[in-house]
Motif scaffolding. Structure first.
Motif, PDB file in Angstrom:
ATOM      1  N   ALA A   1      73.925  47.151 130.150  1.00  0.00           N
ATOM      2  CA  ALA A   1      73.095  48.265 129.684  1.00  0.00           C
ATOM      3  C   ALA A   1      72.803  48.148 128.196  1.00  0.00           C
ATOM      4  N   THR A   2      73.810  47.733 127.430  1.00  0.00           N
ATOM      5  CA  THR A   2      73.686  47.715 125.968  1.00  0.00           C
ATOM      6  C   THR A   2      74.484  46.552 125.374  1.00  0.00           C
ATOM      7  N   GLY A   3      74.253  46.312 124.099  1.00  0.00           N
ATOM      8  CA  GLY A   3      75.039  45.314 123.380  1.00  0.00           C
ATOM      9  C   GLY A   3      76.478  45.772 123.202  1.00  0.00           C
ATOM     10  N   THR A   4      76.648  47.068 122.995  1.00  0.00           N
ATOM     11  CA  THR A   4      77.997  47.628 122.880  1.00  0.00           C
ATOM     12  C   THR A   4      78.784  47.351 124.153  1.00  0.00           C
ATOM     13  N   GLN A   5      78.133  47.556 125.298  1.00  0.00           N
ATOM     14  CA  GLN A   5      78.818  47.295 126.565  1.00  0.00           C
ATOM     15  C   GLN A   5      79.144  45.806 126.711  1.00  0.00           C
ATOM     16  N   ALA A   6      78.217  44.938 126.336  1.00  0.00           N
ATOM     17  CA  ALA A   6      78.457  43.494 126.453  1.00  0.00           C
ATOM     18  C   ALA A   6      79.637  43.062 125.571  1.00  0.00           C
ATOM     19  N   ASN A   7      79.707  43.584 124.346  1.00  0.00           N
ATOM     20  CA  ASN A   7      80.841  43.246 123.461  1.00  0.00           C
ATOM     21  C   ASN A   7      82.157  43.776 124.015  1.00  0.00           C
ATOM     22  N   LEU A   8      82.127  44.998 124.523  1.00  0.00           N
ATOM     23  CA  LEU A   8      83.346  45.591 125.081  1.00  0.00           C
ATOM     24  C   LEU A   8      83.837  44.784 126.288  1.00  0.00           C
TER      25      LEU A   8
ATOM     26  N   ALA B   1      82.181  44.016 111.150  1.00  0.00           N
ATOM     27  CA  ALA B   1      81.677  43.627 112.473  1.00  0.00           C
ATOM     28  C   ALA B   1      81.211  44.854 113.256  1.00  0.00           C
ATOM     29  N   HIS B   2      80.092  44.701 113.948  1.00  0.00           N
ATOM     30  CA  HIS B   2      79.596  45.787 114.797  1.00  0.00           C
ATOM     31  C   HIS B   2      80.662  46.192 115.801  1.00  0.00           C
ATOM     32  N   ASN B   3      81.351  45.182 116.400  1.00  0.00           N
ATOM     33  CA  ASN B   3      82.320  45.518 117.453  1.00  0.00           C
ATOM     34  C   ASN B   3      83.667  45.987 116.891  1.00  0.00           C
TER      35      ASN B   3
ATOM     36  N   VAL C   1      74.059  39.073 123.652  1.00  0.00           N
ATOM     37  CA  VAL C   1      72.710  38.988 123.071  1.00  0.00           C
ATOM     38  C   VAL C   1      71.954  40.272 123.420  1.00  0.00           C
ATOM     39  N   CYS C   2      71.326  40.902 122.435  1.00  0.00           N
ATOM     40  CA  CYS C   2      70.510  42.097 122.701  1.00  0.00           C
ATOM     41  C   CYS C   2      69.084  41.686 123.053  1.00  0.00           C
ATOM     42  N   LEU C   3      68.607  42.173 124.190  1.00  0.00           N
ATOM     43  CA  LEU C   3      67.199  41.988 124.530  1.00  0.00           C
ATOM     44  C   LEU C   3      66.356  43.104 123.919  1.00  0.00           C
ATOM     45  N   SER C   4      67.016  44.173 123.516  1.00  0.00           N
ATOM     46  CA  SER C   4      66.309  45.398 123.126  1.00  0.00           C
ATOM     47  C   SER C   4      66.155  45.538 121.611  1.00  0.00           C
ATOM     48  N   LYS C   5      66.391  44.459 120.867  1.00  0.00           N
ATOM     49  CA  LYS C   5      66.123  44.519 119.418  1.00  0.00           C
ATOM     50  C   LYS C   5      64.830  43.748 119.134  1.00  0.00           C
ATOM     51  N   GLY C   6      64.898  42.738 118.292  1.00  0.00           N
ATOM     52  CA  GLY C   6      63.669  42.040 117.907  1.00  0.00           C
ATOM     53  C   GLY C   6      62.927  41.398 119.072  1.00  0.00           C
TER      54      GLY C   6
ATOM     55  N   LEU D   1      80.980  35.375 120.191  1.00  0.00           N
ATOM     56  CA  LEU D   1      79.897  35.657 119.247  1.00  0.00           C
ATOM     57  C   LEU D   1      79.207  36.953 119.635  1.00  0.00           C
ATOM     58  N   ASP D   2      79.183  37.913 118.710  1.00  0.00           N
ATOM     59  CA  ASP D   2      78.265  39.038 118.834  1.00  0.00           C
ATOM     60  C   ASP D   2      76.928  38.504 118.324  1.00  0.00           C
ATOM     61  N   GLY D   3      76.113  38.079 119.287  1.00  0.00           N
ATOM     62  CA  GLY D   3      74.818  37.478 118.955  1.00  0.00           C
ATOM     63  C   GLY D   3      73.687  38.431 119.264  1.00  0.00           C
ATOM     64  N   ALA D   4      73.885  39.703 118.927  1.00  0.00           N
ATOM     65  CA  ALA D   4      72.822  40.694 119.148  1.00  0.00           C
ATOM     66  C   ALA D   4      71.489  40.137 118.639  1.00  0.00           C
ATOM     67  N   ARG D   5      71.528  39.501 117.449  1.00  0.00           N
ATOM     68  CA  ARG D   5      70.311  38.916 116.862  1.00  0.00           C
ATOM     69  C   ARG D   5      70.445  37.398 116.717  1.00  0.00           C
ATOM     70  N   VAL D   6      71.019  36.749 117.718  1.00  0.00           N
ATOM     71  CA  VAL D   6      71.270  35.303 117.579  1.00  0.00           C
ATOM     72  C   VAL D   6      69.967  34.499 117.511  1.00  0.00           C
TER      73      VAL D   6
ATOM     74  N   LEU E   1      83.030  36.574 115.949  1.00  0.00           N
ATOM     75  CA  LEU E   1      82.097  36.429 114.828  1.00  0.00           C
ATOM     76  C   LEU E   1      80.788  37.138 115.177  1.00  0.00           C
ATOM     77  N   GLU E   2      79.936  37.310 114.175  1.00  0.00           N
ATOM     78  CA  GLU E   2      78.647  37.991 114.382  1.00  0.00           C
ATOM     79  C   GLU E   2      77.563  37.197 113.644  1.00  0.00           C
ATOM     80  N   ASN E   3      76.469  36.866 114.351  1.00  0.00           N
ATOM     81  CA  ASN E   3      75.394  36.059 113.754  1.00  0.00           C
ATOM     82  C   ASN E   3      74.073  36.450 114.410  1.00  0.00           C
TER      83      ASN E   3
ATOM     84  N   TYR F   1      81.146  49.908 114.610  1.00  0.00           N
ATOM     85  CA  TYR F   1      80.035  50.723 115.114  1.00  0.00           C
ATOM     86  C   TYR F   1      80.057  50.891 116.628  1.00  0.00           C
ATOM     87  N   GLU F   2      81.201  50.644 117.256  1.00  0.00           N
ATOM     88  CA  GLU F   2      81.232  50.769 118.711  1.00  0.00           C
ATOM     89  C   GLU F   2      82.303  51.757 119.161  1.00  0.00           C
ATOM     90  N   GLY F   3      82.546  52.768 118.303  1.00  0.00           N
ATOM     91  CA  GLY F   3      83.409  53.872 118.681  1.00  0.00           C
ATOM     92  C   GLY F   3      84.857  53.476 118.920  1.00  0.00           C
TER      93      GLY F   3
HETATM   94  C1  PLP Z   1      72.811  46.637 117.869  1.00  0.00           C
HETATM   95  C2  PLP Z   1      74.003  45.790 117.814  1.00  0.00           C
HETATM   96  C3  PLP Z   1      74.973  45.840 118.818  1.00  0.00           C
HETATM   97  C4  PLP Z   1      74.973  46.879 119.922  1.00  0.00           C
HETATM   98  O1  PLP Z   1      73.844  46.963 120.660  1.00  0.00           O
HETATM   99  P1  PLP Z   1      73.457  48.343 121.398  1.00  0.00           P
HETATM  100  O2  PLP Z   1      72.521  47.851 122.445  1.00  0.00           O
HETATM  101  O3  PLP Z   1      72.833  49.204 120.364  1.00  0.00           O
HETATM  102  O4  PLP Z   1      74.696  48.915 121.976  1.00  0.00           O
HETATM  103  C5  PLP Z   1      76.033  44.970 118.731  1.00  0.00           C
HETATM  104  N1  PLP Z   1      76.147  44.098 117.719  1.00  0.00           N
HETATM  105  C6  PLP Z   1      75.241  44.010 116.740  1.00  0.00           C
HETATM  106  C7  PLP Z   1      75.417  43.005 115.651  1.00  0.00           C
HETATM  107  C8  PLP Z   1      74.142  44.861 116.745  1.00  0.00           C
HETATM  108  O5  PLP Z   1      73.256  44.784 115.749  1.00  0.00           O
END
Ligand code: PLP
Length: 337
Positions: free
Chosen positions: A56-63, A82-84, A193-198, A165-170, A135-137, A87-89
């Motif tokens: 559903a989300t990047g937060t869920q994928a990292n968790l 780090a986001h995880n 990897v986030c599909l819902s960002k860039g 790798l938290d590759g939300a924006r890899v 890591l995050e990249n 910023y992930e509660g």
């Molecule tokens: C946005 C982001 C997430 C989480 O993605 P959500 O879909 O908003 O939960 C995780 N890691 C990084 C680095 C992000 O920028």
């Protein structure tokens, strides 16, 4: 509205909406959704992993990654920013009973591997068991070098740690590095990897890893309430985002660089041009009037995040003309006009 708050604000394109409307679907909890299955197979291949999971989300994928790698009473090393971690509660601790061990990030976004070594706990029942380095990249828009990521892999092999790798924006990292994304992802045991960002999808992320890892993550996804039914509606847009999104990210980077140069000409702003590496631009308001600036811009239909520093993010719904409008509006604000 012109929205510089985040690259999450993009609206699905007409092509995405059409693909969503006509997507073949089934119940994905039964493994019956051909569009989800197609996206996962395509993603596994695209990133060079055995398996992929649509989340559903990047937060869920990292968790899911942290909980699939680490058990109760174990720990993961991560950056202080780090986001995880931040910023992930606190999800890994709250829901997974996995302890984070944050380490101050270096100015380039990396984690000093000597500091990581010092943070690994000895095999002693006083301590949590250190299992994973995360890591995050990109991190705060900054790119980790391929050399550093290769060293991190060797470090983890030397110390029997897994590497996530938290590759939300890899893909932003790959574009800036000038390499295929697999040259980055090959160093990791798992990648989110986030599909819902860039990349522009309305909803959804991916988790990548070995088949056994993804089986554990699939069980946890269900447990955490993330087993979605006719999710092909979402995966259809995600597929377009994954195939086409990366091809235009360089435009966002060009716009961010252009914005950086324009802001550097505004004496009331403090900006370090070398910090802009991808699609995120940071600037400080020297007079501390970021909130007033945000409110003045909002009245003209321009949205920014008024932190200290202020953050501007470029994405597919922001054009060069939009950047020009933003810069003109900021100049008007400071001139008192
Ligand atoms: C946005 C982001 C997430 C989480 O993605 P959500 O879909 O908003 O939960 C995780 N890691 C990084 C680095 C992000 O920028």
């Amino acid at each position: 509205m012109i929205d510089f708050r985040s690259d999450t604000v993009t609206r699905p394109t007409q092509a995405m909406r059409q693909a969503m409307a006509s997507a073949e679907v089934g119940d994905d909890v039964y493994g019956d959704d051909p569009t989800v299955n197609g996206l996962e197979a395509y993603a596994a291949d695209r990133f060079g992993f055995e398996s992929a999971l649509f989340t559903a989300t990047g937060t869920q994928a990292n968790l899911l990654a942290i909980m699939s790698h680490c058990g109760r009473g174990e720990e993961y090393l991560c950056g202080q920013s780090a986001h995880n971690y931040r910023y992930e509660g606190g999800g890994a601790a709250v829901l997974g009973s996995v302890q984070p061990q944050p380490i101050e990030n270096e100015p380039d976004g990396s984690i000093d591997l000597n500091k990581a070594r010092a943070a690994i706990k000895a095999d002693d029942f006083h301590f949590a068991m250190t299992r994973l380095l995360s890591l995050e990249n990109t991190i705060g828009g900054k790119v980790l070098s391929l050399d550093y990521q290769r060293e991190a892999r060797a470090f983890c092999d030397d110390h029997q740690l897994l590497l996530h790798l938290d590759g939300a924006r890899v893909f932003n990292a790959a574009v800036k590095t000038g390499c295929d994304v697999t040259e980055i992802t090959r160093h990791y045991d798992s990648v989110s990897v986030c599909l819902s960002k860039g990349l522009g999808a309305p909803v959804g992320s991916l988790l990548l890893g070995s088949e056994a890892f993804i089986m554990r993550a699939t069980r946890l996804r269900k447990m955490l309430g993330g087993g979605m039914r006719q999710a092909g509606i979402l995966a259809a847009a995600g597929r377009i985002a994954l195939e086409q999104g990366p091809l235009r990210l360089h435009e966002d980077h060009d716009n961010a660089e252009y914005l950086t140069a324009c802001l550097a000409d505004i004496p009331q702003l403090d900006i370090n041009p070398a910090q802009t590496q991808t699609n995120i631009v940071y600037a400080r308001c020297r007079s501390g009037r970021a909130v007033a600036l945000r409110d003045a811009l909002a009245e003209q239909g321009i949205l920014i995040t008024a932190g200290d520093p202020i953050r501007f993010v470029t994405h597919l719904d922001v054009s060069r003309q939009d950047v020009d409008q933003l810069v003109a509006a900021i100049k008007r604000f400071y001139s008192g006009a």
